[in-house]
Structures are given as C-alpha cells and as structure tokens.
Enzyme design. Structure first.
Site, PDB file in Angstrom:
ATOM      1  N   CYS A  69       0.783  -1.229   0.053  1.00  0.00           N
ATOM      2  CA  CYS A  69      -0.122   0.001  -0.047  1.00  0.00           C
ATOM      3  C   CYS A  69       0.892   1.438   0.026  1.00  0.00           C
ATOM      4  O   CYS A  69       1.446   1.450   0.867  1.00  0.00           O
ATOM      5  CB  CYS A  69      -0.925  -0.057   1.085  1.00  0.00           C
ATOM      6  SG  CYS A  69      -1.719   1.519   1.852  1.00  0.00           S
ATOM      7  N   CYS A  72       0.170   4.075   2.420  1.00  0.00           N
ATOM      8  CA  CYS A  72       0.458   3.485   3.942  1.00  0.00           C
ATOM      9  C   CYS A  72       2.064   3.970   4.272  1.00  0.00           C
ATOM     10  O   CYS A  72       2.054   4.376   5.060  1.00  0.00           O
ATOM     11  CB  CYS A  72       0.303   2.120   4.068  1.00  0.00           C
ATOM     12  SG  CYS A  72      -1.365   1.290   3.806  1.00  0.00           S
TER      13      CYS A  72
END
Ligand SMILES: [Zn+2]
Length: 145
Positions: A69, A72
C-alpha cells in the site's frame, strides 16, 4: 522539575520512565533494557491485540496497513513522529491487515491506511486515508482530552 512519562518499549516490553522535556526537544530515548528507540509504533497482531490494545492503559492509535500500500508508506513517517511526540499519552501501534485479517474484519476496515483510535479496545475515532499531520494531531488531541 520535569514530568516523567511511562513509555513501553516496542521491542522488549520494558516500561521506561522518560522525562517529558527530553521528548519535547525531539529526542528519541532508548530502552534502558534493550536499547531499542522508544516511541516507535508497536507491532500488533490478531494474537496480541487483546493484550496490547484492549488492556492498554492509554488510548491506542492503530495504523492498519499492508506492505503493498503506497499511501500507507506515506503515512508511516508521520506516525513515527507522532509516536515519539505523543509517547506516554497515546500508544501507537501498527497492524498488517494481510497477516491479521481478524482484527481488520472486526472493525470493518475496508480500505487502508486506516487509523483507529481505541480506548479499551472500543473505537473512539477513525481516520481513513492519508491526512495531513496537523489534522491527525487535532483529532488525537481531542481523543486524549
Ligand atoms: Zn526494550
């Protein structure tokens, strides 16, 4: 005289007493037992959620993330700064949703990054996506007020 904060070592679990003025100037104190830097997010799993989050003496900010991700990874340095700056008032933890699906599904986390703010394991706030640090701080200050 400086206030002290109790900060749990993210590696060995030892509780360290740290003077607040050291944190205020941005120092990252080390664990007295194992020398790991304090104020880093603790890694939490489905198996340790009850002990580390539900029974935490302070509210917990749980960063739900996954290695693939991109957003993230953008949030990660912000969380590390906050973990150092707010250590002792909030516990910062991160949970890999790929490896720990039970916790992600328990809180119906549908996209990452998601920051859950939990008191006694109960959700008190949730931030989805990458927010500016100032906005995260504003919401966390409200959570610990
Ligand atoms: Zn330690």
């Amino acid at each position: 005289m400086s206030e002290t904060r109790l900060i749990r070592c993210p590696a060995c679990g030892a509780t360290n007493r740290v003077p607040e003025d050291r944190l205020a100037v941005g120092q990252r104190p080390l664990c007295g037992r194992c020398k790991t830097p304090l104020g880093k997010p603790l890694k939490v799993t489905d198996a340790t959620f009850a002990a580390e989050v539900e029974r935490a003496p302070v509210p917990v900010v749980l960063d739900l993330w996954a290695p693939w991700c991109g957003p993230c990874r953008m949030l990660e340095p912000v969380i590390e700064e906050l973990a150092a700056e707010m250590a002792g008032r909030l516990r910062f933890a991160k949970l890999n949703v790929d490896e720990n699906p039970a916790t992600a599904s328990r809180f119906t986390v549908q996209s990452i990054p998601t920051l859950l703010v939990l008191r006694g394991g109960q959700e008190i706030d949730r931030m989805v996506g990458v927010l500016p640090k100032s906005e995260i701080v504003r919401r966390l200050e409200r959570a610990v007020a």
